[in-house]
Design a protein around this motif. Structure first.
Motif, PDB file in Angstrom:
ATOM      1  N   GLY A   1      15.433  20.476  -9.063  1.00  0.00           N
ATOM      2  CA  GLY A   1      14.657  19.898 -10.157  1.00  0.00           C
ATOM      3  C   GLY A   1      13.262  19.501  -9.741  1.00  0.00           C
ATOM      4  N   GLY A   2      12.686  18.540 -10.492  1.00  0.00           N
ATOM      5  CA  GLY A   2      11.293  18.179 -10.292  1.00  0.00           C
ATOM      6  C   GLY A   2      11.070  16.683 -10.155  1.00  0.00           C
ATOM      7  N   VAL A   3      10.174  16.328  -9.242  1.00  0.00           N
ATOM      8  CA  VAL A   3       9.702  14.958  -9.044  1.00  0.00           C
ATOM      9  C   VAL A   3       8.187  14.990  -9.142  1.00  0.00           C
ATOM     10  CG1 VAL A   3       9.545  13.008  -7.455  1.00  0.00           C
ATOM     11  CG2 VAL A   3      11.657  14.353  -7.571  1.00  0.00           C
ATOM     12  N   ALA A   4       7.616  14.145  -9.979  1.00  0.00           N
ATOM     13  CA  ALA A   4       6.171  14.160 -10.189  1.00  0.00           C
ATOM     14  C   ALA A   4       5.419  13.561  -9.002  1.00  0.00           C
ATOM     15  CB  ALA A   4       5.824  13.403 -11.470  1.00  0.00           C
ATOM     16  N   ARG A   5       5.810  12.361  -8.590  1.00  0.00           N
ATOM     17  CA  ARG A   5       5.132  11.677  -7.493  1.00  0.00           C
ATOM     18  C   ARG A   5       6.153  10.892  -6.665  1.00  0.00           C
ATOM     19  NH1 ARG A   5       1.800  14.503  -9.460  1.00  0.00           N
ATOM     20  NH2 ARG A   5      -0.306  13.957 -10.184  1.00  0.00           N
TER      21      ARG A   5
ATOM     22  N   VAL B   1       0.843  -1.190   0.000  1.00  0.00           N
ATOM     23  CA  VAL B   1       0.000   0.000   0.000  1.00  0.00           C
ATOM     24  C   VAL B   1       0.881   1.243   0.000  1.00  0.00           C
ATOM     25  CG1 VAL B   1      -1.714   1.264   1.361  1.00  0.00           C
ATOM     26  CG2 VAL B   1      -1.800  -1.233   1.234  1.00  0.00           C
ATOM     27  N   ASP B   2       0.410   2.313  -0.650  1.00  0.00           N
ATOM     28  CA  ASP B   2       1.132   3.584  -0.624  1.00  0.00           C
ATOM     29  C   ASP B   2       0.843   4.288   0.703  1.00  0.00           C
ATOM     30  OD1 ASP B   2       2.345   6.001  -1.034  1.00  0.00           O
ATOM     31  OD2 ASP B   2       1.056   6.630  -2.697  1.00  0.00           O
ATOM     32  N   LEU B   3       1.806   4.226   1.612  1.00  0.00           N
ATOM     33  CA  LEU B   3       1.627   4.785   2.953  1.00  0.00           C
ATOM     34  C   LEU B   3       1.581   6.305   2.952  1.00  0.00           C
ATOM     35  CD1 LEU B   3       4.029   2.477   5.000  1.00  0.00           C
ATOM     36  CD2 LEU B   3       1.544   2.300   4.775  1.00  0.00           C
ATOM     37  N   ALA B   4       2.038   6.933   1.881  1.00  0.00           N
ATOM     38  CA  ALA B   4       2.000   8.397   1.784  1.00  0.00           C
ATOM     39  C   ALA B   4       0.713   8.905   1.163  1.00  0.00           C
ATOM     40  CB  ALA B   4       3.196   8.907   0.984  1.00  0.00           C
ATOM     41  N   SER B   5      -0.173   8.013   0.805  1.00  0.00           N
ATOM     42  CA  SER B   5      -1.388   8.388   0.083  1.00  0.00           C
ATOM     43  C   SER B   5      -2.227   9.399   0.860  1.00  0.00           C
ATOM     44  CB  SER B   5      -2.229   7.132  -0.181  1.00  0.00           C
ATOM     45  OG  SER B   5      -3.533   7.458  -0.585  1.00  0.00           O
ATOM     46  N   ARG B   6      -2.794  10.344   0.127  1.00  0.00           N
ATOM     47  CA  ARG B   6      -3.723  11.291   0.750  1.00  0.00           C
ATOM     48  C   ARG B   6      -4.951  10.585   1.299  1.00  0.00           C
ATOM     49  NH1 ARG B   6      -3.948  16.526  -3.332  1.00  0.00           N
ATOM     50  NH2 ARG B   6      -1.980  17.482  -2.692  1.00  0.00           N
ATOM     51  N   GLN B   7      -5.340   9.465   0.694  1.00  0.00           N
ATOM     52  CA  GLN B   7      -6.491   8.712   1.188  1.00  0.00           C
ATOM     53  C   GLN B   7      -6.260   8.224   2.609  1.00  0.00           C
ATOM     54  OE1 GLN B   7      -6.857   6.100  -2.491  1.00  0.00           O
ATOM     55  NE2 GLN B   7      -8.977   6.190  -1.824  1.00  0.00           N
ATOM     56  N   LEU B   8      -5.008   7.976   2.965  1.00  0.00           N
ATOM     57  CA  LEU B   8      -4.677   7.545   4.324  1.00  0.00           C
ATOM     58  C   LEU B   8      -4.386   8.718   5.243  1.00  0.00           C
ATOM     59  CD1 LEU B   8      -2.382   4.413   3.758  1.00  0.00           C
ATOM     60  CD2 LEU B   8      -4.855   4.522   4.093  1.00  0.00           C
ATOM     61  N   GLY B   9      -4.301   9.917   4.677  1.00  0.00           N
ATOM     62  CA  GLY B   9      -3.996  11.097   5.479  1.00  0.00           C
ATOM     63  C   GLY B   9      -2.577  11.595   5.318  1.00  0.00           C
TER      64      GLY B   9
ATOM     65  N   GLU C   1       4.097  23.050  -6.788  1.00  0.00           N
ATOM     66  CA  GLU C   1       3.865  22.901  -5.362  1.00  0.00           C
ATOM     67  C   GLU C   1       4.248  21.521  -4.841  1.00  0.00           C
ATOM     68  OE1 GLU C   1       1.703  23.910  -7.578  1.00  0.00           O
ATOM     69  OE2 GLU C   1       1.358  26.019  -7.117  1.00  0.00           O
ATOM     70  N   MET C   2       4.787  21.531  -3.635  1.00  0.00           N
ATOM     71  CA  MET C   2       5.230  20.296  -2.984  1.00  0.00           C
ATOM     72  C   MET C   2       4.066  19.322  -2.753  1.00  0.00           C
ATOM     73  SD  MET C   2       5.939  21.806   0.852  1.00  0.00           S
ATOM     74  CE  MET C   2       4.579  22.472   1.849  1.00  0.00           C
ATOM     75  N   GLU C   3       2.846  19.841  -2.563  1.00  0.00           N
ATOM     76  CA  GLU C   3       1.691  18.977  -2.301  1.00  0.00           C
ATOM     77  C   GLU C   3       1.406  18.014  -3.440  1.00  0.00           C
ATOM     78  OE1 GLU C   3       1.246  22.614   0.250  1.00  0.00           O
ATOM     79  OE2 GLU C   3       1.697  22.264  -1.886  1.00  0.00           O
ATOM     80  N   ASN C   4       1.859  18.367  -4.648  1.00  0.00           N
ATOM     81  CA  ASN C   4       1.619  17.492  -5.805  1.00  0.00           C
ATOM     82  C   ASN C   4       2.304  16.136  -5.679  1.00  0.00           C
ATOM     83  OD1 ASN C   4       0.140  19.520  -7.059  1.00  0.00           O
ATOM     84  ND2 ASN C   4       1.904  20.318  -8.189  1.00  0.00           N
ATOM     85  N   LEU C   5       3.324  16.057  -4.837  1.00  0.00           N
ATOM     86  CA  LEU C   5       4.088  14.814  -4.700  1.00  0.00           C
ATOM     87  C   LEU C   5       3.216  13.605  -4.381  1.00  0.00           C
ATOM     88  CD1 LEU C   5       7.367  15.636  -2.720  1.00  0.00           C
ATOM     89  CD2 LEU C   5       7.206  14.524  -4.953  1.00  0.00           C
ATOM     90  N   ILE C   6       2.136  13.804  -3.627  1.00  0.00           N
ATOM     91  CA  ILE C   6       1.337  12.657  -3.177  1.00  0.00           C
ATOM     92  C   ILE C   6      -0.073  12.669  -3.755  1.00  0.00           C
ATOM     93  CG2 ILE C   6       2.701  12.293  -1.089  1.00  0.00           C
ATOM     94  CD1 ILE C   6       0.503  13.760   0.461  1.00  0.00           C
ATOM     95  N   LYS C   7      -0.298  13.424  -4.826  1.00  0.00           N
ATOM     96  CA  LYS C   7      -1.603  13.353  -5.483  1.00  0.00           C
ATOM     97  C   LYS C   7      -1.887  11.909  -5.893  1.00  0.00           C
ATOM     98  CE  LYS C   7      -2.514  16.506  -8.646  1.00  0.00           C
ATOM     99  NZ  LYS C   7      -2.312  17.476  -9.756  1.00  0.00           N
TER     100      LYS C   7
END
Length: 332
Positions: free
Chosen positions: A156-160, A12-20, A33-39
């Motif tokens: 640089g940039g990281v998408a997720r 499971v993706d432990l960083a998921s927004r669904q989990l908080g 924005e940094m928040e995009n990392l865990i969309k």
């Protein structure tokens, strides 16, 4: 539409927004924005879309660094747990991806600060631009972590950032004899395997809350001969006795299963398969469209301790959520 297959399907993706999950802070997120990392959705690229700061990018992107050092972002995991691997996804960051990354972790009840002691999980290594970069965790895989720091070198940039692992049930938080959803991802349950997940991932079945649409559940393709049922096998959050079940078919109106059964077994070694010696928990029950179905009196073998469950649906279709309420027991 077929789901992308990756090396961490069982986790499971432990960083998921669904989990908080939450991105708490970063050294710089000038371009994106940094928040995009865990969309939760996959990153996209929109040709010709710009902001007043430059090209719009679906990820976290810092400005070009003109001095020594590197950029970083700190994340709070939605559920503290064991981490087995990462995907540092640089999709669409072709000429502006970092050259290298490293990842540190800590366990803390508070927000990390300057005094926080971090443990290096992933030493500095190269990543490929415009790619999925899957990275296994070696050192620290058995420890419980609550926060991460992603370092990018130099900028640089990281998408997720996907953080694959298993949540760990914090029994110290439970009251004496408190019932627990032993099939909840955020308590430590995880899907191990299923017969089919053509339309949507088996991970959705155990997520918090009710599904938000038909894509937010576990849905199989239409059965055309062959076996009469689809199934999913789930490792419970902890060994326990099972007493109450909810099968939710939210948003599944023309494609809900006709009926289901629920079976369980005790296998602490984890070596389970569809033909293991499963014992019935709920005998075959009819289902209806777009509804929560609750079962208590129908649950049998309530005194037995189980580690795994198997939900079978007849003949196919979609289930939004599965809740299995019980009492965790000590493995000692």
């Amino acid at each position: 539409m077929k789901n992308e297959v990756h090396p961490y399907t069982q986790w499971v993706d432990l960083a998921s927004r669904q989990l908080g999950g939450q991105v708490l802070q970063s050294s710089d997120d000038f371009f994106a924005e940094m928040e995009n990392l865990i969309k939760p959705e996959a990153p996209v690229f929109i040709d010709g879309k710009y902001t007043d700061r430059g090209k719009w990018m679906d990820g976290w992107e810092s400005r070009r660094k003109r001095e020594e050092g590197h950029d970083w972002a700190i994340l709070r995991l939605g559920a503290a747990g064991n981490i087995v691997g990462f995907n540092v996804c640089t999709r669409f960051f072709a000429g502006n991806a970092p050259k290298q990354i490293s990842i540190e972790a800590c366990y803390s009840a508070e927000t990390p600060n300057a005094d926080t002691e971090w443990t290096m999980l992933i030493e500095q290594l190269d990543v490929q631009p415009d790619s999925d970069n899957f990275i296994d965790v070696g050192h620290g895989a058995d420890s419980v972590w609550s926060h991460l720091r992603l370092n990018i070198f130099p900028d640089g940039g990281v998408a997720r950032l996907r953080v694959y692992g298993k949540a760990v049930l914090n029994k110290d938080w439970l009251l004496p004899n408190e019932p627990v959803d032993l099939a909840a991802v955020n308590n430590g349950a995880r899907p191990l395997m299923c017969s089919d997940m053509f339309f949507s991932s088996m991970n959705n079945l155990l997520m918090p809350g009710r599904g938000v649409n038909m894509g937010d559940g576990w849905e199989t393709k239409r059965r055309r001969g062959g076996r009469e049922t689809d199934w999913i096998i789930i490792a419970l959050a902890a060994p326990g006795t099972l007493h109450k079940v909810c099968v939710d078919t939210a948003y599944f109106k023309g494609n809900f299963p006709h009926s289901f059964t629920l079976d369980a077994l005790y296998m602490p070694s984890g070596e389970v398969h569809p033909d293991s010696a499963w014992q019935p928990v709920i005998e075959r029950q009819l289902l209806s469209a777009d509804s929560e179905h609750f079962y208590r009196n129908e649950v049998i073998n309530t005194e037995q301790v189980f580690t795994h469950i198997r939900l079978s649906i007849y003949p196919d279709g979609g289930v939004s959520r599965l809740r299995v309420i019980g009492y965790p027991v000590s493995e000692e």
